[in-house]
Design a protein around this motif. Structure first.
Motif, mmCIF file in Angstrom:
data_model
loop_
_atom_site.group_PDB
_atom_site.id
_atom_site.type_symbol
_atom_site.label_atom_id
_atom_site.label_comp_id
_atom_site.label_asym_id
_atom_site.label_seq_id
_atom_site.Cartn_x
_atom_site.Cartn_y
_atom_site.Cartn_z
ATOM 1 N N VAL A 187 25.532 47.749 58.840
ATOM 2 C CA VAL A 187 25.183 46.729 59.836
ATOM 3 C C VAL A 187 25.024 47.442 61.176
ATOM 4 O O VAL A 187 25.989 47.993 61.708
ATOM 5 C CB VAL A 187 26.279 45.644 59.926
ATOM 6 N N ASP A 188 23.808 47.432 61.710
ATOM 7 C CA ASP A 188 23.518 48.194 62.928
ATOM 8 C C ASP A 188 23.953 47.396 64.168
ATOM 9 O O ASP A 188 23.358 46.386 64.498
ATOM 10 C CB ASP A 188 22.017 48.485 62.990
ATOM 11 N N LEU A 189 25.005 47.874 64.822
ATOM 12 C CA LEU A 189 25.534 47.136 65.973
ATOM 13 C C LEU A 189 25.014 47.691 67.300
ATOM 14 O O LEU A 189 25.361 47.187 68.355
ATOM 15 C CB LEU A 189 27.069 47.165 65.953
ATOM 16 N N GLY A 190 24.182 48.734 67.241
ATOM 17 C CA GLY A 190 23.614 49.270 68.479
ATOM 18 C C GLY A 190 24.677 49.985 69.307
ATOM 19 O O GLY A 190 25.674 50.482 68.779
ATOM 20 N N ASP A 191 24.453 49.982 70.634
ATOM 21 C CA ASP A 191 25.335 50.724 71.538
ATOM 22 C C ASP A 191 26.613 49.936 71.819
ATOM 23 O O ASP A 191 26.619 48.990 72.601
ATOM 24 C CB ASP A 191 24.568 50.994 72.845
ATOM 25 N N ILE A 192 27.695 50.333 71.142
ATOM 26 C CA ILE A 192 28.991 49.690 71.402
ATOM 27 C C ILE A 192 29.985 50.763 71.823
ATOM 28 O O ILE A 192 29.861 51.914 71.421
ATOM 29 C CB ILE A 192 29.539 48.937 70.160
ATOM 30 N N ALA A 193 30.968 50.368 72.659
ATOM 31 C CA ALA A 193 31.959 51.351 73.108
ATOM 32 C C ALA A 193 33.254 50.638 73.460
ATOM 33 O O ALA A 193 33.228 49.504 73.941
ATOM 34 C CB ALA A 193 31.434 52.101 74.324
ATOM 35 N N PRO A 194 34.379 51.280 73.185
ATOM 36 C CA PRO A 194 35.654 50.658 73.543
ATOM 37 C C PRO A 194 35.886 50.659 75.052
ATOM 38 O O PRO A 194 35.474 51.591 75.739
ATOM 39 C CB PRO A 194 36.690 51.530 72.832
ATOM 40 N N VAL A 195 36.524 49.604 75.556
ATOM 41 C CA VAL A 195 36.871 49.537 76.973
ATOM 42 C C VAL A 195 37.893 50.607 77.307
ATOM 43 O O VAL A 195 37.814 51.265 78.347
ATOM 44 C CB VAL A 195 37.443 48.136 77.311
ATOM 45 N N GLY A 196 38.842 50.800 76.397
ATOM 46 C CA GLY A 196 39.862 51.835 76.599
ATOM 47 C C GLY A 196 40.624 51.637 77.897
ATOM 48 O O GLY A 196 41.015 50.520 78.241
ATOM 49 N N GLU A 197 40.760 52.706 78.647
ATOM 50 C CA GLU A 197 41.540 52.639 79.888
ATOM 51 C C GLU A 197 40.653 52.365 81.089
ATOM 52 O O GLU A 197 41.136 52.290 82.211
ATOM 53 C CB GLU A 197 42.270 53.968 80.101
ATOM 54 N N MET A 198 39.347 52.222 80.859
ATOM 55 C CA MET A 198 38.442 52.097 82.003
ATOM 56 C C MET A 198 38.772 50.893 82.866
ATOM 57 O O MET A 198 38.975 49.795 82.358
ATOM 58 C CB MET A 198 36.997 51.989 81.526
ATOM 59 N N GLY A 199 38.796 51.123 84.150
ATOM 60 C CA GLY A 199 39.003 50.030 85.091
ATOM 61 C C GLY A 199 40.428 49.534 85.155
ATOM 62 O O GLY A 199 40.737 48.580 85.857
ATOM 63 N N ARG A 200 41.320 50.164 84.429
ATOM 64 C CA ARG A 200 42.670 49.626 84.339
ATOM 65 C C ARG A 200 43.406 49.737 85.669
ATOM 66 O O ARG A 200 44.085 48.815 86.096
ATOM 67 C CB ARG A 200 43.429 50.379 83.255
ATOM 68 N N ASN A 201 43.286 50.897 86.280
ATOM 69 C CA ASN A 201 43.939 51.070 87.571
ATOM 70 C C ASN A 201 42.927 50.836 88.689
ATOM 71 O O ASN A 201 42.009 51.615 88.880
ATOM 72 C CB ASN A 201 44.512 52.485 87.675
#
Lengths: 541, 349
Positions: B220-234
């Motif tokens: 199933v092709d979901l395209g460009d996906i990425a985890p939020v992770g720690e981004m923007g946390r602080n």
């Protein structure tokens, strides 16, 4: 209609004022005349359409679905208009692979303009058939909006003023400019939109005086500034605790407007009956029992006034038990003459003369308070404990009547707030930006060994304090009910409020007016919070 | 439970036990709520697929999902292709697409000329992440009833996705935070967005990542996906991280919408994608500012249509609002009754 329905649906879920404005302005910009004009009329409450009764809707539902399924559905949803809109296409051939909102029909749904035009032209007997046809043509959201339209109130959390603000934003003009021309216009407001979006000339201000003129509002007084103000340049009067209204009458027209420009005429026939004048007057709507002889009217508690608000039908009993009264502050027009550019003193003199001409029934004048120094006035303010007085108004003697809230000429000097130390009992998540914070607090006072809730507040603290309160709530939760958390007693909030009233809706038997968090008493032992009896002693007589 | 199993009496060979639905001549449970010796599982959602069974039979995709969710706790497993038949005890068991999520299956049970179909959860409309529901004629059809009220008529998915894209246009500076279930709804919403032409990066809450990876492995092709992770946390040291989310779509579990986790995003606009969003009071309860009616369960019309398609003289109705569907089926001439199965609750959808 479909487009308008989507707008209403978005507004219902959008708590933030600015976001609501954006939604309405976006809609007005992308919708042609006359639909956008009728939409604006619906949002401002000026669209006068023949009403359909809820019984008719129920009948429709039962006809289409049968008693059992309709009842099960209604029980689940709990709202008649919404139930009907959702269940409607029961007799349409089910088609799961449908590709459009109007699948199963071959007629396009009606436009808002078509709905309005045809409802106006159709006889009362034919209206149900017409509505039925449209329900077939619209999708669920469209049906819901149509039902709202034909049953009266939209209830999407938009005031007339906000809708006008959105129109003003569309044309890059001020909302007061829109107000000035508003009541000379009629739905679908083509000349208004021509002015706002097509560079046409501004529509003429109506010549009859019975139209809404934006009110002049006061700024809160900063007491530190008081010494720099000249007491002789100001006039003082009490700030009455009712609802600010504008009475506008002229020719055959008699209207009562609220501060936001909403038309409240139909709710106060007792006032309308006495408006046998050609004038636009500014005053405070109160419930007051008439005086006898030299004794003036007795102002009833604000609670009594609430019995007269938001009523569809006015019974003779309500008129008798809660007679409406208007205490006059100012005159914008008298006998067709526009007084707004004149000074406060001149307007006041003319108002007094006019008032003295003959008995004025349910009207009286808000008296001016004589004083020479600020200290003297300050003492009077401190001594005023009557429930109907919210504080003082200061108005520059030379001030013209200007729409909006200009800085300088008028001040409100509210009575010092009452305060009580209360214990935090429940916290609820807020809305919008605050949806991840426990920001709405229910607090209580002691009755013997038991805490009883006395009010709810969601303002008065800084963002830093909110973070700390939120953490405290999470760390001290004892129970959860959906978005509400019960907390163990432990945190004392010093609550400021304007008054205490009796209330049958609260277990404690009292309710606070305008409660807000004044200070957070992180240090104070909760057992030392105030007793309910202390609040009861503050009850207005 | 009762007398000896006989093919003419379906209740005698398939009935409920405290563990769940039990097939006597095959000696196995279907979607049991507790650990059992042998389980046949319709699909990977938590209230149907549980760890700890002695042996588990399901579609190959469902087994893969269970491996991601339960890892080592999974006992012996057997993965089937759709349409493949195996014999368990005296019963022929076949798995047929249910159209609910990746790997979801109806279980077709044939025993001595009598056929019962257990639908599990299903829907009839197209889903780009799994094959469509196949109606199978049978003697008894066991249907779900999550949305078995005439008020639930899901609008076309494209219409709902269009509302999300319109909102991004109206509020281009706000982060659109979409609450979705980790398995199925998440991947379907991503695919629907791609089909609508949205090709920007879609951000994922950490709890959604492993199942999205699985879907990708399954083609199933979901395209460009990425985890939020720690981004923007602080907020202090990562201004860049926050700006990235302006006007972006971030998917997260529904519970994270109003969680402290969401505070890192710029002026988040909470979106919820679920069949429950059809009823405004429920949408408001969830705090959604943009409720999207996107469901993995059959709506009222699909349920009624399925009853007609499978032509079963008997209908057993499991979890949900069975009253309305039982009433409706009876009026269609079907012998319908409620079937109360342990471990089924109203959530999901």
């Amino acid at each position: 209609m479909q487009h308008f329905a989507e707008l209403l649906d978005s507004l219902v879920f959008q708590p933030a004022r600015n976001a609501k404005l954006r939604l309405i302005t976006t809609y007005l910009a992308s919708t042609p005349d006359p639909d956008r004009g009728y939409a604006l009329a619906a949002l401002t409450g000026t669209l006068d359409l023949p009403n359909a009764k809820p019984a008719l809707l129920r009948e429709f539902g039962v006809q289409r679905l049968g008693e059992t399924l309709f009842t099960l559905s209604y029980d689940y949803v709990g709202d008649l208009a919404e139930t009907l809109s959702l269940v409607w296409d029961a007799n349409v051939k089910p088609d799961a692979e449908a590709t459009g909102p109007q699948a199963g029909h071959n007629r396009p749904p009606p436009s808002l303009g078509e709905v309005v035009d045809r409802l106006r032209l159709t006889s009362k007997r034919e209206t149900p058939r017409l509505i039925e046809t449209w329900l077939d043509e619209l999708d669920a959201t469209g049906r819901w909006a149509l039902i709202k339209l034909v049953t009266g109130a939209l209830r999407v959390g938009v005031s007339a003023r906000l809708a006008k603000q959105a129109a003003a934003d569309l044309g890059g003009v001020s909302v007061d400019d829109v107000e000035e021309v508003w009541h000379g216009l009629k739905p679908p407001y083509k000349s208004l939109f021509d002015w706002l979006t097509k560079g046409a000339p501004r529509p003429a201000v109506a010549t009859t005086t019975a139209v809404f003129r934006p009110l002049m509002l006061a700024n809160p007084l900063d007491e530190a500034e008081l010494p720099s103000l000249d007491p002789l340049a100001y006039r003082a009067e009490w700030k009455w605790d009712g609802i600010r209204v504008q009475l506008a009458a002229g020719g055959e027209q008699r209207r009562i407007f609220t501060r936001g420009g909403d038309d409240a005429t139909s709710a106060f026939p007792d006032i309308v009956e006495a408006m046998d004048f050609d004038a636009v007057l500014d005053g405070e709507l109160l419930v007051a029992h008439p005086g006898i002889g030299d004794v003036g009217p007795t102002i009833a508690p604000f609670n009594d006034l609430q019995q007269r608000l938001n009523r569809k039908t006015i019974t003779p009993k309500m008129l008798r038990d809660y007679p409406a009264h208007v205490r006059l502050y100012d005159a914008l027009f008298l006998g067709g003459e526009d007084l707004r550019a004149r000074s406060f003193d001149e307007r006041r003199t003319k108002l007094e003369t006019w008032f003295g001409e003959k008995p004025r029934g349910p009207f009286d004048l808000s008296p001016l308070i004589r004083f020479t120094t600020w200290d003297e006035l300050s003492e009077m303010r401190a001594g005023a404990r009557a429930a109907e007085i919210e504080g003082l108004m200061l108005k520059r003697a030379d001030s013209a009547y200007v729409a909006g809230r200009p800085k300088g000429p008028w001040f409100k000097w509210k009575r010092a707030a009452l305060t009580a130390d209360c214990v935090l009992m429940y916290a609820q998540r807020g809305h919008g930006k605050r949806s991840s914070y426990y920001s709405d607090y229910t607090f209580g006072c002691w009755r013997d060994e038991e805490l009883v809730p006395v009010g709810k507040a969601y303002s008065g603290f800084t963002d830093e304090e909110l973070l700390r309160l939120d953490k405290w709530v999470r760390d001290h939760t004892t129970n959860r009910f959906g978005p509400v958390r019960e907390v163990e007693p432990g945190l004392v909030l010093e609550i400021a409020f304007d008054a205490v009233q009796r209330s049958t809706r609260h277990k404690s038997g009292i309710a606070m007016r305008f409660p807000r968090v004044h200070r957070i008493r992180w240090d104070k032992p909760y057992a030392e919070a105030d007793k309910l009896a202390t609040l009861e002693a503050m009850l207005a007589a | 439970m009762t007398a000896d199993p006989t093919p003419s009496d379906p209740r005698s060979w398939l009935f409920t036990t405290p563990q769940g639905l039990y097939c006597a001549p095959g000696d196995f449970h279907i979607d049991p709520a507790w650990a059992v010796k042998r389980a046949v599982v319709t699909h990977g959602h938590g209230d149907h697929a549980r760890a700890g069974h002695g042996a588990t039979l399901a579609t190959r995709e469902t087994i893969e999902i269970m491996k991601v969710r339960f890892g080592e706790e999974l006992g012996a497993v057997q993965g089937l292709r759709y349409g493949e038949t195996v014999r368990i005890g005296d019963v022929d068991v076949r798995l047929v697409p249910a159209g609910h999520i990746l790997g979801s299956a109806q279980i077709v049970l044939d025993w001595q000329g009598s056929r019962i179909v257990v639908s599990g959860d299903f829907k009839r409309r197209r889903d780009p992440t799994c094959p469509p529901f196949e109606p199978v004629k049978c003697d008894v059809f066991i249907t779900e009833a999550t949305f078995a009220l005439p008020v639930f008529r899901h609008p076309p998915d494209s219409h709902e996705i269009g509302r999300l894209l319109q909102s991004l246009k109206t509020f281009p500076e706000r982060c659109h935070l979409v609450g979705v279930y980790a398995l199925g709804k998440c991947q379907r919403v991503i695919r629907l967005l791609r089909e609508a032409g949205y090709d920007k990066r879609i951000w994922l809450h950490g709890a959604l990542v492993s199942l999205c990876d699985l879907y990708t492995r399954e083609g199933v092709d979901l395209g460009d996906i990425a985890p939020v992770g720690e981004m923007g946390r602080n907020p202090k040291d990562d201004l860049f991280g926050r700006d990235v989310f302006k006007g972006a779509i971030v998917l997260c579990p529904p519970g994270a919408l109003a969680d402290r986790w969401s505070r890192r995003f710029p002026d988040p606009l909470p979106v919820a994608a679920s069949g429950w969003m059809r009823v405004r009071a429920r949408a408001r309860q969830r705090g959604a500012e943009l409720p999207l009616v996107i469901s993995d369960h059959a709506d009222w019309d699909e349920l009624c249509r399925t009853i007609r398609d499978v032509q079963a003289p008997k209908l057993w109705v499991t979890h949900g609002r069975e009253d309305a569907l039982v009433h409706q089926a009876r009026s269609m001439g079907v012998e319908a009754e409620a079937l109360h199965v342990a471990g089924r609750e109203e959530e999901g959808a």
